[in-house]
Design an enzyme around this catalytic site. Sequence first.
Site, PDB file in Angstrom:
ATOM      1  CG  HIS A  16      -1.812   1.169   1.336  1.00 23.58           C
ATOM      2  ND1 HIS A  16      -3.121   1.148   0.931  1.00 23.58           N
ATOM      3  CD2 HIS A  16      -1.596   2.422   1.810  1.00 23.58           C
ATOM      4  CE1 HIS A  16      -3.661   2.337   1.146  1.00 23.58           C
ATOM      5  NE2 HIS A  16      -2.755   3.124   1.687  1.00 23.58           N
ATOM      6  CD  GLU A  17       1.741   3.464   3.659  1.00 23.31           C
ATOM      7  OE1 GLU A  17       1.963   4.589   3.166  1.00 23.31           O
ATOM      8  OE2 GLU A  17       0.677   3.173   4.230  1.00 23.31           O
ATOM      9  CG  HIS A  73       0.456   6.216  -0.670  1.00 26.68           C
ATOM     10  ND1 HIS A  73      -0.608   6.980  -1.077  1.00 26.68           N
ATOM     11  CD2 HIS A  73      -0.015   5.436   0.340  1.00 26.68           C
ATOM     12  CE1 HIS A  73      -1.675   6.675  -0.362  1.00 26.68           C
ATOM     13  NE2 HIS A  73      -1.343   5.730   0.502  1.00 26.68           N
TER      14      HIS A  73
END
Length: 157
Positions: free
Chosen positions: A67-68, A71
Amino acid sequence: MTDQQLHNLVVRISAEQFHKPFRHKAFFNPRLRTTGGRYMLGSHNIEINRKYFEQLGEQELIGIIKHELCHYHLHLEGKGYKHRDKDFRELMKQVGAPRFCSMLPEEKKKSSQQRILIYQCSKCQMEYHRKRSINTARYVCGKCRGKLVKVKEMLIE
């Protein structure tokens, strides 16, 4: 798991899943409380909450890292890196990253309990049951205008 092992895992996941290098730092941040991890826009570092690894295991940690990294890579490419952006949602679907991290077992326990505060009028002894605390210097009894005093606090499941 040490910070170095975490960093190596992030580098490996970035290379295998995104086919792009991770050139910044990844480490555990003990100050994180309400989130599994965060990507720092200024430094491009990734911070991870150690509790999620300790309580939910490596699979949850890998999901948070993916998920990170979504980003991270989208931000560096100048694409939409925010949760509401189409680029972000598509990349998350592509790599199998979760939109939200799971709830910690200790948080589930807290959320299943309900706090009740009991206030009592010092004049007429009327009891008031509240979920939120009230300012006893500002509010008075609705029946006799007497001073309210906090009697006790209870946890109900």
